[in-house]
Design a protein around this motif. Sequence first.
Motif, PDB file in Angstrom:
ATOM      1  N   SER A  87       6.220 -15.759 -16.442  1.00  0.00           N
ATOM      2  CA  SER A  87       6.478 -15.674 -17.875  1.00  0.00           C
ATOM      3  C   SER A  87       5.200 -15.802 -18.689  1.00  0.00           C
ATOM      4  O   SER A  87       5.170 -15.448 -19.851  1.00  0.00           O
ATOM      5  CB  SER A  87       7.480 -16.747 -18.295  1.00  0.00           C
ATOM      6  N   TYR A  88       4.117 -16.308 -18.075  1.00  0.00           N
ATOM      7  CA  TYR A  88       2.872 -16.451 -18.809  1.00  0.00           C
ATOM      8  C   TYR A  88       1.990 -15.231 -18.571  1.00  0.00           C
ATOM      9  O   TYR A  88       2.163 -14.495 -17.617  1.00  0.00           O
ATOM     10  CB  TYR A  88       2.145 -17.737 -18.412  1.00  0.00           C
ATOM     11  N   LYS A  89       1.005 -15.037 -19.414  1.00  0.00           N
ATOM     12  CA  LYS A  89       0.192 -13.826 -19.376  1.00  0.00           C
ATOM     13  C   LYS A  89      -1.216 -14.051 -18.833  1.00  0.00           C
ATOM     14  O   LYS A  89      -1.970 -13.115 -18.711  1.00  0.00           O
ATOM     15  CB  LYS A  89       0.082 -13.226 -20.786  1.00  0.00           C
ATOM     16  N   GLY A  90      -1.621 -15.276 -18.523  1.00  0.00           N
ATOM     17  CA  GLY A  90      -2.995 -15.548 -18.107  1.00  0.00           C
ATOM     18  C   GLY A  90      -3.210 -15.366 -16.620  1.00  0.00           C
ATOM     19  O   GLY A  90      -2.284 -15.227 -15.833  1.00  0.00           O
ATOM     20  N   GLY A  91      -4.482 -15.360 -16.227  1.00  0.00           N
ATOM     21  CA  GLY A  91      -4.844 -15.294 -14.815  1.00  0.00           C
ATOM     22  C   GLY A  91      -4.715 -13.914 -14.226  1.00  0.00           C
ATOM     23  O   GLY A  91      -4.646 -12.914 -14.921  1.00  0.00           O
ATOM     24  N   ARG A  92      -4.681 -13.894 -12.878  1.00  0.00           N
ATOM     25  CA  ARG A  92      -4.545 -12.627 -12.163  1.00  0.00           C
ATOM     26  C   ARG A  92      -3.179 -12.026 -12.403  1.00  0.00           C
ATOM     27  O   ARG A  92      -2.209 -12.729 -12.670  1.00  0.00           O
ATOM     28  CB  ARG A  92      -4.667 -12.875 -10.659  1.00  0.00           C
ATOM     29  N   GLN A  93      -3.103 -10.723 -12.227  1.00  0.00           N
ATOM     30  CA  GLN A  93      -1.804 -10.068 -12.315  1.00  0.00           C
ATOM     31  C   GLN A  93      -0.946 -10.492 -11.128  1.00  0.00           C
ATOM     32  O   GLN A  93      -1.461 -10.780 -10.047  1.00  0.00           O
ATOM     33  CB  GLN A  93      -1.963  -8.560 -12.315  1.00  0.00           C
ATOM     34  N   GLN A  94       0.345 -10.514 -11.331  1.00  0.00           N
ATOM     35  CA  GLN A  94       1.255 -10.884 -10.264  1.00  0.00           C
ATOM     36  C   GLN A  94       1.240  -9.796  -9.190  1.00  0.00           C
ATOM     37  O   GLN A  94       1.192  -8.612  -9.487  1.00  0.00           O
ATOM     38  CB  GLN A  94       2.670 -11.058 -10.797  1.00  0.00           C
ATOM     39  N   THR A  95       1.285 -10.223  -7.943  1.00  0.00           N
ATOM     40  CA  THR A  95       1.319  -9.286  -6.830  1.00  0.00           C
ATOM     41  C   THR A  95       2.650  -8.550  -6.849  1.00  0.00           C
ATOM     42  O   THR A  95       3.706  -9.182  -6.941  1.00  0.00           O
ATOM     43  CB  THR A  95       1.155 -10.038  -5.491  1.00  0.00           C
ATOM     44  N   PRO A  96       2.614  -7.224  -6.752  1.00  0.00           N
ATOM     45  CA  PRO A  96       3.874  -6.463  -6.765  1.00  0.00           C
ATOM     46  C   PRO A  96       4.786  -6.856  -5.608  1.00  0.00           C
ATOM     47  O   PRO A  96       4.325  -7.268  -4.533  1.00  0.00           O
ATOM     48  CB  PRO A  96       3.409  -5.007  -6.616  1.00  0.00           C
ATOM     49  N   VAL A  97       6.074  -6.708  -5.815  1.00  0.00           N
ATOM     50  CA  VAL A  97       7.068  -7.123  -4.823  1.00  0.00           C
ATOM     51  C   VAL A  97       6.883  -6.346  -3.519  1.00  0.00           C
ATOM     52  O   VAL A  97       7.031  -6.900  -2.429  1.00  0.00           O
ATOM     53  CB  VAL A  97       8.498  -6.991  -5.388  1.00  0.00           C
ATOM     54  N   GLU A  98       6.529  -5.078  -3.591  1.00  0.00           N
ATOM     55  CA  GLU A  98       6.319  -4.284  -2.375  1.00  0.00           C
ATOM     56  C   GLU A  98       5.160  -4.853  -1.549  1.00  0.00           C
ATOM     57  O   GLU A  98       5.251  -4.971  -0.326  1.00  0.00           O
ATOM     58  CB  GLU A  98       6.033  -2.826  -2.734  1.00  0.00           C
ATOM     59  N   THR A  99       4.081  -5.239  -2.221  1.00  0.00           N
ATOM     60  CA  THR A  99       2.932  -5.817  -1.533  1.00  0.00           C
ATOM     61  C   THR A  99       3.302  -7.150  -0.899  1.00  0.00           C
ATOM     62  O   THR A  99       2.912  -7.446   0.236  1.00  0.00           O
ATOM     63  CB  THR A  99       1.756  -6.002  -2.501  1.00  0.00           C
ATOM     64  N   GLN A 100       4.072  -7.970  -1.612  1.00  0.00           N
ATOM     65  CA  GLN A 100       4.506  -9.256  -1.065  1.00  0.00           C
ATOM     66  C   GLN A 100       5.328  -9.052   0.204  1.00  0.00           C
ATOM     67  O   GLN A 100       5.119  -9.735   1.218  1.00  0.00           O
ATOM     68  CB  GLN A 100       5.330 -10.026  -2.093  1.00  0.00           C
ATOM     69  N   MET A 101       6.262  -8.111   0.160  1.00  0.00           N
ATOM     70  CA  MET A 101       7.129  -7.886   1.319  1.00  0.00           C
ATOM     71  C   MET A 101       6.344  -7.318   2.489  1.00  0.00           C
ATOM     72  O   MET A 101       6.515  -7.760   3.637  1.00  0.00           O
ATOM     73  CB  MET A 101       8.289  -6.953   0.949  1.00  0.00           C
ATOM     74  N   LEU A 102       5.467  -6.351   2.237  1.00  0.00           N
ATOM     75  CA  LEU A 102       4.686  -5.768   3.327  1.00  0.00           C
ATOM     76  C   LEU A 102       3.746  -6.799   3.949  1.00  0.00           C
ATOM     77  O   LEU A 102       3.558  -6.829   5.165  1.00  0.00           O
ATOM     78  CB  LEU A 102       3.900  -4.551   2.834  1.00  0.00           C
ATOM     79  N   ALA A 103       3.167  -7.679   3.122  1.00  0.00           N
ATOM     80  CA  ALA A 103       2.293  -8.731   3.647  1.00  0.00           C
ATOM     81  C   ALA A 103       3.092  -9.689   4.528  1.00  0.00           C
ATOM     82  O   ALA A 103       2.626 -10.091   5.610  1.00  0.00           O
ATOM     83  CB  ALA A 103       1.623  -9.488   2.507  1.00  0.00           C
ATOM     84  N   PHE A 104       4.289 -10.046   4.089  1.00  0.00           N
ATOM     85  CA  PHE A 104       5.139 -10.920   4.903  1.00  0.00           C
ATOM     86  C   PHE A 104       5.537 -10.244   6.211  1.00  0.00           C
ATOM     87  O   PHE A 104       5.452 -10.840   7.284  1.00  0.00           O
ATOM     88  CB  PHE A 104       6.407 -11.330   4.143  1.00  0.00           C
ATOM     89  N   LEU A 105       5.953  -8.978   6.132  1.00  0.00           N
ATOM     90  CA  LEU A 105       6.359  -8.265   7.339  1.00  0.00           C
ATOM     91  C   LEU A 105       5.193  -8.104   8.307  1.00  0.00           C
ATOM     92  O   LEU A 105       5.353  -8.211   9.524  1.00  0.00           O
ATOM     93  CB  LEU A 105       6.955  -6.896   6.980  1.00  0.00           C
ATOM     94  N   TRP A 106       3.999  -7.855   7.764  1.00  0.00           N
ATOM     95  CA  TRP A 106       2.814  -7.746   8.618  1.00  0.00           C
ATOM     96  C   TRP A 106       2.572  -9.061   9.359  1.00  0.00           C
ATOM     97  O   TRP A 106       2.351  -9.079  10.557  1.00  0.00           O
ATOM     98  CB  TRP A 106       1.594  -7.378   7.778  1.00  0.00           C
ATOM     99  N   PHE A 107       2.629 -10.157   8.621  1.00  0.00           N
ATOM    100  CA  PHE A 107       2.416 -11.466   9.233  1.00  0.00           C
ATOM    101  C   PHE A 107       3.490 -11.760  10.275  1.00  0.00           C
ATOM    102  O   PHE A 107       3.189 -12.246  11.369  1.00  0.00           O
ATOM    103  CB  PHE A 107       2.397 -12.570   8.176  1.00  0.00           C
ATOM    104  N   ALA A 108       4.738 -11.468   9.957  1.00  0.00           N
ATOM    105  CA  ALA A 108       5.836 -11.743  10.885  1.00  0.00           C
ATOM    106  C   ALA A 108       5.702 -10.914  12.158  1.00  0.00           C
ATOM    107  O   ALA A 108       6.008 -11.394  13.251  1.00  0.00           O
ATOM    108  CB  ALA A 108       7.175 -11.463  10.205  1.00  0.00           C
ATOM    109  N   ALA A 109       5.220  -9.691  12.039  1.00  0.00           N
ATOM    110  CA  ALA A 109       5.107  -8.810  13.204  1.00  0.00           C
ATOM    111  C   ALA A 109       3.852  -9.083  14.021  1.00  0.00           C
ATOM    112  O   ALA A 109       3.846  -8.908  15.237  1.00  0.00           O
ATOM    113  CB  ALA A 109       5.117  -7.345  12.757  1.00  0.00           C
ATOM    114  N   ASN A 110       2.771  -9.517  13.369  1.00  0.00           N
ATOM    115  CA  ASN A 110       1.487  -9.626  14.054  1.00  0.00           C
ATOM    116  C   ASN A 110       0.988 -11.051  14.235  1.00  0.00           C
ATOM    117  O   ASN A 110      -0.002 -11.268  14.926  1.00  0.00           O
ATOM    118  CB  ASN A 110       0.419  -8.834  13.288  1.00  0.00           C
ATOM    119  N   LYS A 111       1.610 -12.012  13.590  1.00  0.00           N
ATOM    120  CA  LYS A 111       1.192 -13.417  13.652  1.00  0.00           C
ATOM    121  C   LYS A 111      -0.269 -13.605  13.244  1.00  0.00           C
ATOM    122  O   LYS A 111      -0.974 -14.455  13.749  1.00  0.00           O
ATOM    123  CB  LYS A 111       1.424 -14.004  15.041  1.00  0.00           C
TER     124      LYS A 111
END
Length: 121
Positions: A87-111
């Motif tokens: 809800s706030y506007k400062g700092g880095r932009q929020q990571t897109p949901v697609e990037t969050q999911m792909l990063a999680f799936l990468w970690f889950a698949a590759n450890k």
Amino acid sequence: MEVNRSILLNSINEIVNELVDTSSSSSDNEIESLVFRTNVRPRVKGFVENVNSFSAQEFKKNFHINRNVSDYLTAKYASSSWYTTRSYKGGRQQTPVETQMLAFLWFAANKTTIREMWRQE
């Protein structure tokens, strides 16, 4: 009390040279990076673009699921109560949901993290 950065660097340089006792002196940049170290984390640039260029076989090899399953999970996550937008506007932009999911799936698949994988290349 504000200390002049160049005076501080010169003092540290003298101390380092006395302690190390070598004929070569450390450069100001080396000392500055040690003294005024910031937590700069390497960032993977273009991760989603790279993944989007994967063939179906490459995607399955790296993520251990089909692309349409990944798209389904991303849509479910985006519509769930777990995913919230800032809800706030400062700092880095929020990571897109697609990037969050792909990063999680990468970690889950590759450890391993994506950052570690790209650092090795």
